[in-house]
Each structure stands twice: as structure tokens, then as C-alpha cells.
Design a protein around this motif. Structure first.
Motif, PDB file in Angstrom:
ATOM      1  N   ALA A 174       0.834  -1.201   0.000  1.00 15.34           N
ATOM      2  CA  ALA A 174       0.000   0.000   0.000  1.00 15.34           C
ATOM      3  C   ALA A 174       0.874   1.259   0.000  1.00 15.34           C
ATOM      4  CB  ALA A 174      -0.933  -0.002   1.213  1.00 15.34           C
ATOM      5  N   GLY A 175       1.854   1.295   0.870  1.00 17.47           N
ATOM      6  CA  GLY A 175       2.673   2.489   1.023  1.00 17.47           C
ATOM      7  C   GLY A 175       3.538   2.803  -0.174  1.00 17.47           C
ATOM      8  N   PHE A 176       4.017   1.790  -0.875  1.00 12.80           N
ATOM      9  CA  PHE A 176       4.900   2.007  -2.017  1.00 12.80           C
ATOM     10  C   PHE A 176       4.178   1.864  -3.355  1.00 12.80           C
ATOM     11  CE2 PHE A 176       8.750   0.418   0.655  1.00 12.80           C
ATOM     12  CZ  PHE A 176       8.867   1.673   1.236  1.00 12.80           C
ATOM     13  N   ALA A 177       2.861   1.759  -3.329  1.00 10.33           N
ATOM     14  CA  ALA A 177       2.106   1.605  -4.574  1.00 10.33           C
ATOM     15  C   ALA A 177       2.349   2.796  -5.497  1.00 10.33           C
ATOM     16  CB  ALA A 177       0.619   1.471  -4.274  1.00 10.33           C
ATOM     17  N   GLY A 178       2.474   2.487  -6.789  1.00  8.04           N
ATOM     18  CA  GLY A 178       2.710   3.544  -7.767  1.00  8.04           C
ATOM     19  C   GLY A 178       1.483   3.940  -8.546  1.00  8.04           C
ATOM     20  N   THR A 179       0.361   3.257  -8.329  1.00  3.76           N
ATOM     21  CA  THR A 179      -0.892   3.599  -9.001  1.00  3.76           C
ATOM     22  C   THR A 179      -2.037   3.472  -8.000  1.00  3.76           C
ATOM     23  OG1 THR A 179      -1.393   1.324  -9.698  1.00  3.76           O
ATOM     24  CG2 THR A 179      -0.041   2.666 -11.200  1.00  3.76           C
ATOM     25  N   GLN A 180      -3.144   4.138  -8.309  1.00  2.00           N
ATOM     26  CA  GLN A 180      -4.325   4.041  -7.449  1.00  2.00           C
ATOM     27  C   GLN A 180      -4.818   2.603  -7.389  1.00  2.00           C
ATOM     28  OE1 GLN A 180      -5.789   6.898  -5.833  1.00  2.00           O
ATOM     29  NE2 GLN A 180      -6.698   5.237  -4.643  1.00  2.00           N
ATOM     30  N   GLU A 181      -4.803   1.919  -8.514  1.00  5.51           N
ATOM     31  CA  GLU A 181      -5.290   0.542  -8.564  1.00  5.51           C
ATOM     32  C   GLU A 181      -4.458  -0.373  -7.663  1.00  5.51           C
ATOM     33  OE1 GLU A 181      -6.166  -3.020 -11.834  1.00  5.51           O
ATOM     34  OE2 GLU A 181      -5.098  -1.198 -12.437  1.00  5.51           O
ATOM     35  N   ALA A 182      -3.140  -0.215  -7.714  1.00  5.45           N
ATOM     36  CA  ALA A 182      -2.270  -1.047  -6.889  1.00  5.45           C
ATOM     37  C   ALA A 182      -2.493  -0.754  -5.408  1.00  5.45           C
ATOM     38  CB  ALA A 182      -0.816  -0.806  -7.258  1.00  5.45           C
ATOM     39  N   TYR A 183      -2.644   0.517  -5.083  1.00  3.43           N
ATOM     40  CA  TYR A 183      -2.906   0.892  -3.687  1.00  3.43           C
ATOM     41  C   TYR A 183      -4.238   0.325  -3.208  1.00  3.43           C
ATOM     42  CZ  TYR A 183      -4.634   3.808   0.112  1.00  3.43           C
ATOM     43  OH  TYR A 183      -5.188   4.234   1.286  1.00  3.43           O
ATOM     44  N   ASP A 184      -5.281   0.502  -3.989  1.00  2.00           N
ATOM     45  CA  ASP A 184      -6.609   0.030  -3.593  1.00  2.00           C
ATOM     46  C   ASP A 184      -6.607  -1.471  -3.355  1.00  2.00           C
ATOM     47  OD1 ASP A 184      -7.585   2.600  -3.791  1.00  2.00           O
ATOM     48  OD2 ASP A 184      -8.556   2.294  -5.739  1.00  2.00           O
ATOM     49  N   GLU A 185      -5.901  -2.191  -4.202  1.00  2.00           N
ATOM     50  CA  GLU A 185      -5.843  -3.647  -4.061  1.00  2.00           C
ATOM     51  C   GLU A 185      -5.144  -4.041  -2.772  1.00  2.00           C
ATOM     52  OE1 GLU A 185      -3.295  -7.081  -6.248  1.00  2.00           O
ATOM     53  OE2 GLU A 185      -4.592  -5.895  -7.573  1.00  2.00           O
ATOM     54  N   ALA A 186      -3.990  -3.438  -2.494  1.00  2.00           N
ATOM     55  CA  ALA A 186      -3.246  -3.761  -1.278  1.00  2.00           C
ATOM     56  C   ALA A 186      -4.027  -3.354  -0.035  1.00  2.00           C
ATOM     57  CB  ALA A 186      -1.887  -3.060  -1.304  1.00  2.00           C
ATOM     58  N   TYR A 187      -4.647  -2.187  -0.076  1.00  2.00           N
ATOM     59  CA  TYR A 187      -5.451  -1.681   1.037  1.00  2.00           C
ATOM     60  C   TYR A 187      -6.591  -2.648   1.358  1.00  2.00           C
ATOM     61  CZ  TYR A 187      -8.593   1.767   3.362  1.00  2.00           C
ATOM     62  OH  TYR A 187      -9.432   2.444   4.216  1.00  2.00           O
TER      63      TYR A 187
END
Length: 327
Positions: A174-187
């Protein structure tokens, strides 16, 4: 970081094992090896807790790196003259380079270094603690707990895999995600797993039942950093740890158990995350909060019963030179 914006943690490059029979060329031997950690790092903190609980302080010496790295890697600027007094080096990278010049990955902790040769032995954080528990038994203190019970290992490995994937590493994804999609998935995965673990712990004191195991240690090192760094710095902000009644009580229970909270240095943790990750926090300002006094408040988890150390006993106080400033 992958092209799709997803953070991918590299596998450990140096995976030799220190074993009772020395089958990888590194036999268990008191005083031969030095454990290098940062108190800021959750992966290194696992080894600190295990070493304390098993009473290996006299057999496996400890080097604590400065929480602030520079481009030359983890540095020993906390020691006189900026050198580790046992290994005689200024940077952990020197032990890595002595083992393999031009190794493909970065310099990470925890790391175990062979003192006589100055060579790095392993940086396999997933294996180091398991070997301390199963291969170093001849050097365990009297009353050391069984942190990796043989009859529970299959179930433990499965549980720890989920915790690693979605929680321990999930906060980094989540913290190192480079896109909104990657962050949302990890979150999403992070909080789904935290909810699952919270439900599981509502009716039992520890992850595997009524005694502490390696699984609890691995979960604890992420939970203890959650409100201080992951909630804000890594945008893991659906709720704070203190807002989950079960997990907050569980984390306090462990923190107040000898061998856990007495290895935690919140100053190192906060300064590392907020000052090293400049791409996330370019001002390098370290927040004053949160209020840490709650870690000492009653948890009431003992009402669930359980025997924290099983048939063993609590560890003695840490050596004088390893004492962390208490809250």
C-alpha cells in the motif's frame, strides 16, 4: 516497483543456513556469529524478539545499525568512531561485499555475519528466526519457550503465509504503490486480513491457541508500527490499531510481555520511515504523535486464560547495553 505500479519484495539472495550439523558450512557455535539489525525494521525486529525469548544473547552477539541509512547502506554510526566494535566495519555493505562483490540486491537487515571471516552468512529474514528456534536449541536458555511447535507447523506456516502476504508485506504494497489501482488492491487485502485475524483472536489469546508462537511475533512487529507509521505514512488509514478493540488489546498484551516491548524503539521506527522514504515524505518531518502511553494500559487479555510461555518461563531482563528507553 513493477511496471503496473505494484511493489514486489525481492527474495533474499543469501540463504545459507546456520544449522546444528553445519550442512551449509555454517555450524551453530556460541560467539561465532553476529546478528545485525535495525530496531526500525519489522523484519529485523522478529529476530530481536526471538533472540530475547530464547535467551541467545550470550551466544549470538548483536549489532544495532543507525535507523537512518544513506546511499552506502546501513551504517554503524551509533557506535564509537562509527564502526561496529566486533566486526570493525562502518557499513553493513562491507560484509555483503566480502561475501559476494556485485551481489544483485540491496543491503538488508536482519543479517548474520561470521565474525572470524567477516563474511555475510545470511539475510534470509524468513528463515533466520525459524533456525534460531529449531537449530540453536543446544544454546537456548533453560525455560525457553517452544516458538515453532512441530505438531502445529503446517497450520502455522499457512497462517503466517497469509499474514506475511496481506499484512506484513501488505502495508508496504500500500505504502509504495505507484498507481491508485495497486494501492486500492493492497489496502483491501490488508484490512480484510486484519478483520479476519481480529475475529480469530476474539476468542483466544494467541494466534495458535494459549501460548505465544512465531506467528504472534510476526504479526506483532507490524501491529506495533501500525499507528506510528503505517496508518499515516503508508496510507493504511481505514482505522487505527487503537480503534480495533481486539487487535489493540492483543498488541498491548504482547508489548507488555517480556521480550516484546523491551525490544521496541519507537524513536528509531519513526525517524527511519519518515526520514528515509523521501519519495513519500519529501519534507522528512517526523510527526510528534501518536501518544504512546496507551501501550502500558491494562489489556485484560489474560481473562482468556493461556500460558504465554507454555511450559517455559519468561526471559530475564535484557542485557544492560541492549536496554531500550522505556515509554
Amino acid at each position: 516497483m513493477n511496471d503496473d505500479g505494484r511493489f514486489r519484495r525481492s527474495a533474499s539472495h543469501f540463504t545459507d543456513r546456520i544449522t546444528a550439523d553445519g550442512r551449509d558450512g555454517w555450524p551453530v557455535e556460541a560467539g561465532r556469529y553476529r546478528l545485525v539489525v535495525s530496531r526500525a525494521c519489522p523484519w529485523a525486529s522478529r529476530s530481536l524478539v526471538v533472540r530475547r525469548l530464547l535467551g541467545l544473547e550470550g551466544a549470538l552477539s548483536l549489532a544495532v545499525a543507525d535507523p537512518i541509512q544513506d546511499e552506502r547502506s546501513w551504517r554503524f554510526t551509533l557506535d564509537p568512531d562509527g564502526r561496529d566494535p566486533v566486526l570493525g566495519i562502518r557499513f553493513l555493505s562491507e560484509a555483503y561485499d566480502a561475501r559476494e562483490r556485485g551481489h544483485p540486491d540491496g543491503v538488508s537487515v536482519p543479517a548474520v555475519v561470521d565474525v572470524p571471516s567477516g563474511l555475510l552468512v545470511t539475510n534470509d529474514y524468513l528463515r533466520i528466526t525459524l533456525d534460531l528456534e529449531t537449530e540453536w536449541t543446544a544454546l537456548h536458555r533453560e525455560g525457553a519457550p517452544d516458538l515453532y511447535p512441530e505438531h502445529l507447523r503446517d497450520e502455522m506456516d499457512d497462517r503466517m503465509d497469509g499474514i506475511f502476504r496481506d499484512i506484513n508485506n501488505g502495508v508496504y504494497e500500500a505504502g509504495f504503490a505507484g498507481t491508485q489501482e495497486a494501492y486500492d488492491e493492497a489496502y483491501g487485502k490488508l484490512f480484510a486480513r486484519l478483520d479476519q485475524v481480529s475475529d480469530h483472536l476474539a476468542g483466544q489469546r494467541y494466534l495458535m491457541g494459549d501460548t505465544i508462537t512465531e506467528a504472534d511475533i510476526r504479526l506483532f512487529t507490524t501491529l506495533v508500527r501500525f499507528d506510528a507509521v503505517y496508518h499515516g505514512h503508508f496510507k493504511c488509514n481505514r482505522n487505527k490499531l487503537t480503534e480495533d478493540r481486539v487487535l489493540w488489546a492483543y498488541a498491548r498484551d504482547l508489548f507488555q510481555t517480556p521480550g516484546f516491548g523491551d525490544t521496541v524503539d519507537f524513536d528509531h521506527i519513526k525517524r527511519h520511515y519518515y526520514q528515509v522514504h523521501e519519495h513519500i515524505n519529501p519534507t522528512r518531518i517526523v510527526p510528534r504523535g501518536p501518544d504512546l502511553r496507551g501501550w502500558r494500559r491494562p489489556h485484560h487479555r489474560d481473562e482468556l486464560g493461556g500460558r504465554p510461555f507454555g511450559d517455559g518461563t519468561p526471559p530475564p531482563p535484557p542485557p544492560e547495553d541492549e536496554v531500550v528507553v522505556p515509554l
